[in-house]
Enzyme design. Structure first.
Site, PDB file in Angstrom:
ATOM      1  N   THR A  26     -10.930   4.685  10.347  1.00 54.94           N
ATOM      2  CA  THR A  26     -10.799   4.010  11.447  1.00 54.94           C
ATOM      3  C   THR A  26     -10.045   4.885  12.633  1.00 54.94           C
ATOM      4  OG1 THR A  26      -8.539   3.045  10.614  1.00 54.94           O
ATOM      5  CG2 THR A  26     -10.683   1.756  10.614  1.00 54.94           C
ATOM      6  N   LYS A  76      -6.823   8.260  -1.160  1.00 56.08           N
ATOM      7  CA  LYS A  76      -8.163   8.791  -0.592  1.00 56.08           C
ATOM      8  C   LYS A  76      -8.760  10.042  -1.333  1.00 56.08           C
ATOM      9  CE  LYS A  76      -7.451   6.933   3.960  1.00 56.08           C
ATOM     10  NZ  LYS A  76      -6.090   6.344   3.772  1.00 56.08           N
ATOM     11  N   ASP A 106      -3.270   4.480  -1.832  1.00 53.81           N
ATOM     12  CA  ASP A 106      -4.230   4.789  -1.161  1.00 53.81           C
ATOM     13  C   ASP A 106      -3.963   6.489  -1.008  1.00 53.81           C
ATOM     14  OD1 ASP A 106      -6.002   4.866   0.912  1.00 53.81           O
ATOM     15  OD2 ASP A 106      -4.397   4.362   2.669  1.00 53.81           O
ATOM     16  N   LYS A 131       0.864  -1.165  -0.058  1.00 53.24           N
ATOM     17  CA  LYS A 131       0.168   0.060   0.056  1.00 53.24           C
ATOM     18  C   LYS A 131       0.904   1.151   0.255  1.00 53.24           C
ATOM     19  CE  LYS A 131      -2.411   1.754   3.628  1.00 53.24           C
ATOM     20  NZ  LYS A 131      -2.282   3.205   3.239  1.00 53.24           N
ATOM     21  N   ARG A 186       2.092   0.025  11.137  1.00 50.04           N
ATOM     22  CA  ARG A 186       2.906   0.003  12.294  1.00 50.04           C
ATOM     23  C   ARG A 186       3.332  -1.108  12.911  1.00 50.04           C
ATOM     24  NH1 ARG A 186       0.173   5.449  14.054  1.00 50.04           N
ATOM     25  NH2 ARG A 186      -1.456   4.429  13.065  1.00 50.04           N
ATOM     26  N   ASP A 239     -12.863  14.970  -4.483  1.00 49.49           N
ATOM     27  CA  ASP A 239     -12.846  16.295  -5.105  1.00 49.49           C
ATOM     28  C   ASP A 239     -14.033  16.163  -5.976  1.00 49.49           C
ATOM     29  OD1 ASP A 239     -11.740  18.614  -6.540  1.00 49.49           O
ATOM     30  OD2 ASP A 239      -9.627  18.078  -6.141  1.00 49.49           O
TER      31      ASP A 239
HETATM   32  O1  C5P Z   1       0.078   1.680  10.883  1.00 48.05           O
HETATM   33  P1  C5P Z   1      -1.393   1.235  10.786  1.00 48.05           P
HETATM   34  O2  C5P Z   1      -1.443  -0.150  10.609  1.00 48.05           O
HETATM   35  O3  C5P Z   1      -2.408   1.910  11.504  1.00 48.05           O
HETATM   36  O4  C5P Z   1      -1.437   1.965   9.363  1.00 48.05           O
HETATM   37  C1  C5P Z   1      -2.779   1.888   8.688  1.00 48.05           C
HETATM   38  C2  C5P Z   1      -2.590   2.506   7.379  1.00 48.05           C
HETATM   39  O5  C5P Z   1      -3.977   2.352   6.472  1.00 48.05           O
HETATM   40  C3  C5P Z   1      -2.421   3.754   7.198  1.00 48.05           C
HETATM   41  O6  C5P Z   1      -1.357   3.984   6.011  1.00 48.05           O
HETATM   42  C4  C5P Z   1      -3.453   4.553   6.907  1.00 48.05           C
HETATM   43  O7  C5P Z   1      -3.422   5.634   5.943  1.00 48.05           O
HETATM   44  C5  C5P Z   1      -4.581   3.792   6.138  1.00 48.05           C
HETATM   45  N1  C5P Z   1      -5.824   3.616   6.376  1.00 48.05           N
HETATM   46  C6  C5P Z   1      -6.367   3.710   7.765  1.00 48.05           C
HETATM   47  N2  C5P Z   1      -7.811   3.975   7.623  1.00 48.05           N
HETATM   48  C7  C5P Z   1      -8.585   3.937   6.682  1.00 48.05           C
HETATM   49  C8  C5P Z   1      -7.783   3.922   5.387  1.00 48.05           C
HETATM   50  C9  C5P Z   1      -6.568   3.622   5.523  1.00 48.05           C
HETATM   51  O8  C5P Z   1      -5.749   3.490   8.525  1.00 48.05           O
HETATM   52  N3  C5P Z   1      -9.852   4.020   6.895  1.00 48.05           N
END
Ligand code: C5P
Length: 243
Positions: free
Chosen positions: A125, A68, A66, A39, A217, A71
């Protein structure tokens, strides 16, 4: 990479949240055996541009862009066409962009016919009920996620991004063909949600009907990222066998 590919890797997307291509390349290389989808998010794309997409081909992974998008319909439609030209597998846009934007994006992706699937973000989230209230949306995040998922689905968007808490409801509402993508995954080995508020485990996500788990992470910041990714794919495989 050791060369042996994990059977569950197609269900695991690794968020390449790195500042440079060199770091992303090194990070992705450590986990590509256990991760089928890379991603590329805002930080990496803004700093390095479309050349980061090449990483997918180099490592035998699909690319999930990703960005997002949110627009006016024509702007989003044109960005969809540009992503199609790069050969990416998934591209995100905000369902809150509304019916016309969603329909224009879906029509363009299908016209370009490059195998790109659009994924509509429902409710991030990182947001809880109080955050939604602050932007004028009352009620439970799960109601808003379902409303936006239905809207996107009605306008031809094949996939939705939601939390593990909503995935079973969305699966029941949208059926087996919807691609349901769940970020906010926190394996038991990585306690704490960081800035994520609606989190769940890999096993919980699969059992509730998730098609693809996004993890950043908990892999990137692990002492051994390769082992962390493998443990998540193992958990996905075990949960898929009983789901
Ligand atoms: O580090 P972590 O596991 O929290 O990463 C989540 C990834 O998913 C990040 O790159 C974030 O931009 C992405 N994301 C998210 N929530 C969403 C869509 C994408 O956390 N609804």
């Amino acid at each position: 990479m050791s060369g042996e590919r994990h059977p569950a890797r197609a269900k695991l997307a690794y968020a390449l949240d790195f500042p440079t291509l060199a770091e992303a390349q090194q990070g992705a290389g450590r986990v590509a055996d256990s991760v089928g989808v890379l991603k590329v998010g805002l930080e990496l794309f803004v700093s390095e541009g479309p050349r980061v997409i090449e990483l997918g081909r180099e490592l035998g992974c699909c690319v999930f862009l990703d960005l997002k998008l949110h627009d006016i319909p024509e702007t989003v439609e044109r960005a969809v066409a540009a992503a199609c030209a790069h050969g990416v597998r998934y591209l995100t846009l905000h369902a809150a962009g509304g019916p016309k934007m969603l329909a224009a994006a879906a029509a363009r992706a299908s016209r370009e016919n490059t195998g790109l699937d659009l994924l509509a973000i429902t409710v991030l989230t990182s947001l809880d009920a109080a955050d939604l209230e602050a932007v004028g949306v009352s009620g439970d995040p799960s109601h808003q996620a379902l409303r936006l998922a239905r809207l996107a689905n009605r306008h031809g968007i094949p996939g939705m991004v939601c939390s593990t808490a909503e995935v079973a409801t969305l699966r029941a509402a949208l059926g087996p063909d919807a691609i349901l993508v769940t970020p906010g995954i926190r394996p038991t080995a990585h306690p704490g949600g960081d800035d994520q508020k609606r989190t769940g485990t890999p096993e919980g996500a699969i059992r509730a009907g998730s098609s693809l788990l996004v993890v950043g992470r908990p892999i990137r910041d692990a002492a051994d990222p390769g082992a962390a990714a493998r443990a998540i794919s193992d958990e996905i495989q075990r949960a898929s066998a009983v789901a």
